[in-house]
Design a protein around this motif. Sequence first.
Motif, PDB file in Angstrom:
ATOM      1  N   VAL A   7       0.706  -0.831  -9.959  1.00  0.00           N
ATOM      2  CA  VAL A   7      -0.480  -0.003 -10.263  1.00  0.00           C
ATOM      3  C   VAL A   7      -0.002   1.429 -10.476  1.00  0.00           C
ATOM      4  O   VAL A   7       0.758   1.978  -9.667  1.00  0.00           O
ATOM      5  N   THR A   8      -0.447   2.013 -11.565  1.00  0.00           N
ATOM      6  CA  THR A   8      -0.087   3.412 -11.835  1.00  0.00           C
ATOM      7  C   THR A   8      -1.362   4.255 -11.876  1.00  0.00           C
ATOM      8  O   THR A   8      -2.462   3.746 -12.110  1.00  0.00           O
ATOM      9  N   GLY A   9      -1.192   5.547 -11.656  1.00  0.00           N
ATOM     10  CA  GLY A   9      -2.336   6.473 -11.656  1.00  0.00           C
ATOM     11  C   GLY A   9      -2.498   7.137 -10.286  1.00  0.00           C
ATOM     12  O   GLY A   9      -1.792   6.805  -9.323  1.00  0.00           O
ATOM     13  N   GLY A  68       0.201 -18.503 -13.900  1.00  0.00           N
ATOM     14  CA  GLY A  68       0.930 -17.924 -12.781  1.00  0.00           C
ATOM     15  C   GLY A  68       0.174 -16.712 -12.225  1.00  0.00           C
ATOM     16  O   GLY A  68      -0.516 -16.011 -12.986  1.00  0.00           O
ATOM     17  N   THR A  69       0.270 -16.451 -10.958  1.00  0.00           N
ATOM     18  CA  THR A  69      -0.412 -15.298 -10.356  1.00  0.00           C
ATOM     19  C   THR A  69       0.569 -14.502  -9.499  1.00  0.00           C
ATOM     20  O   THR A  69       1.476 -15.072  -8.903  1.00  0.00           O
ATOM     21  N   ALA A  70       0.295 -13.182  -9.483  1.00  0.00           N
ATOM     22  CA  ALA A  70       1.090 -12.290  -8.620  1.00  0.00           C
ATOM     23  C   ALA A  70       0.266 -11.049  -8.327  1.00  0.00           C
ATOM     24  O   ALA A  70      -0.599 -10.629  -9.133  1.00  0.00           O
ATOM     25  N   THR A  71       0.473 -10.445  -7.210  1.00  0.00           N
ATOM     26  CA  THR A  71      -0.332  -9.268  -6.763  1.00  0.00           C
ATOM     27  C   THR A  71       0.593  -8.083  -6.572  1.00  0.00           C
ATOM     28  O   THR A  71       1.708  -8.222  -6.048  1.00  0.00           O
ATOM     29  N   SER A  72       0.070  -6.932  -7.002  1.00  0.00           N
ATOM     30  CA  SER A  72       0.835  -5.695  -6.880  1.00  0.00           C
ATOM     31  C   SER A  72       0.866  -5.223  -5.419  1.00  0.00           C
ATOM     32  O   SER A  72       0.142  -5.718  -4.558  1.00  0.00           O
ATOM     33  N   LYS A  73       1.725  -4.213  -5.173  1.00  0.00           N
ATOM     34  CA  LYS A  73       1.678  -3.547  -3.876  1.00  0.00           C
ATOM     35  C   LYS A  73       0.376  -2.744  -3.785  1.00  0.00           C
ATOM     36  O   LYS A  73      -0.177  -2.342  -4.804  1.00  0.00           O
ATOM     37  N   SER A  74      -0.085  -2.536  -2.592  1.00  0.00           N
ATOM     38  CA  SER A  74      -1.373  -1.788  -2.396  1.00  0.00           C
ATOM     39  C   SER A  74      -1.138  -0.262  -2.427  1.00  0.00           C
ATOM     40  O   SER A  74      -0.034   0.191  -2.124  1.00  0.00           O
ATOM     41  N   VAL A  75      -2.187   0.389  -2.851  1.00  0.00           N
ATOM     42  CA  VAL A  75      -2.197   1.869  -2.781  1.00  0.00           C
ATOM     43  C   VAL A  75      -3.438   2.274  -1.961  1.00  0.00           C
ATOM     44  O   VAL A  75      -4.483   1.637  -2.079  1.00  0.00           O
TER      45      VAL A  75
END
Length: 435
Positions: free
Chosen positions: A357-359, A425-432
Motif C-alpha cells: 500500500v502506498t500513500g 490466488g490471494t495475498a494481503t499487504s502489510k498493514s498501515v
Amino acid sequence: MMFTSVRRSVPAGLAAVLVAGAIGLGATGAEAASLGTLEVSPATGTDTSGMTVTTSGACPGPATNLIVSVTGSGFPSDGKVVVSNSPIGTYQTSPAGGIVVPLTETMRDYANEAGFQTLQGRYDFTLTCRGAFGSATYGDFGAPIWFTSNTAYQNTDPVPSVTATTTTLAATPASPVVAGTSVKLTATVAPNTAAGTVQFKDGTQALGSPVAVSAGTAALTTSALAAGSHSLTAVFTPSDAAVYAPSASTALPYTVKVKPPTVVTAPKVTGTVRVGSTVTCSATFGGATSSTYAWLRDGSAIGGATARTRTLVAADYPHKLACRVTATNSGGSTSATSPAVTVARGPALKNTTRPSVTGTAKTGKRLTAKPGSWKPAATSYGYVWKRDGHAIRGGTHSTYVLTRTDKGHLITVTITAKRSGYANGTATSKSVRVG
C-alpha cells in the motif's frame, strides 16, 4: 498289327540297279506319299525265317510294281532293298485288299549282305508302289520293328512313350500382400490323370513337403513368406516316370510388403491433466520406423499441436483432451487414439512479491494498492480494503480514501490475482496505521 508308316522313296540310282530290264531311267519320279501302314508277321520272333509284310491297302492305279527296303542301325542311310522291283500281280492279296509280300531271307541275312553282324534297336520297312520302268513312284507303306537282342525282335516299342505334362501355378490373394498374410498356392497338372507330387518352391527353397496331386491339382497354404520379392514355382514329380514326364511351372513373381506397424501399447495421455502442466502422449508400436502425433480437443485436432508432449493452456479447460499417434513403415501406417481426459483448472496463482500500500496514512488521504508479482502472471486483479482485518464496505478498488472512521485503525488490502484457466490466488499487504 498295323503300324504308322515311314515315308521313304527308293533313290533313283538304287532302283536303276534293281529293276529287271529297266530302260529309260532318265525321267524324274514324283515324291512318294504315305499310303498307309505295313503289318509285319510274325509280330515277334527270333529271326530264324523270313518275315511277311502286308500293306494296309492296294497301290494306286498307275503302280504296277513294288520295291521293299529296310533302314536302321548298320544299313545304308538310304536303305537296303530286300525285295527288288517286282510286279504287284505276282503277290497274293489280303482280305482287306492289301498286298502280301514274303521276305525270302532273314534280317540277319540282310545284315550280313550289308556287312555287319549285330542287329539292334529300330528298323523300318518301306514298301514303295512304282512303275515297272523309270523312276516314278506312287507312295509308300511303312512299319517299324525293334530288335531287343541280336536275335529277338518285336513290332512294339520296348520303351513305352512317356506322356509329357505341364504344370501351372497360381497364388491367392494376388500380389502384393503384407507379411503374415495366408497365401494359397495352387498347382494345376495336365493331363489330370497324372499321379505324383508337387513341390512348391520359393527360388531354390522348398516350401513345406511335397503335396500329392489329386484330380490334377495340388495346393499349399503358407503364411511364412517374408517381406520382399519372391519367385514361386511348382515342380511336378510323377509317381511313374515311365508313364508321365516331370514338369515345372514358370516362375511366378510375388511381392510381400512389410506389415504395417502394430499397436503394442495403446496411446494414453500421461501426466497431470490441468492447465499449466505438460502431458505426454505415451504409446508403443511394433515395426514402426517413424511416428507422428496430433492432439485433439473435444475430438477436433488442435492446430499446431503435433509434438509428443503438450503444455495445457487455458483454452483446454474444461474440455476433453486426447492424442492420436500414427506409426509408419514401408508397409503402411497405423493410427490409434487415446481415451479422452478432462482438463482441470490450473493451480491457484502464486504470489511471488507481496502486495503493498502506498500513500499517506491520514484521514482524507488516498491510499493505492500495488498487487505485487504472481506466477503465472495474473491478467486481472480484485481488491478488498480491510480495517483491522474486516472488509470495508465499498472498498473494492485499487485506491481507497481514508475516512475519520479509519483513524487509529490498521488498514490492509487483499489482492485476488486472476488468470483464465487457473484458480485465483490471494495475498494481503502489510498493514498501515491511520494517524
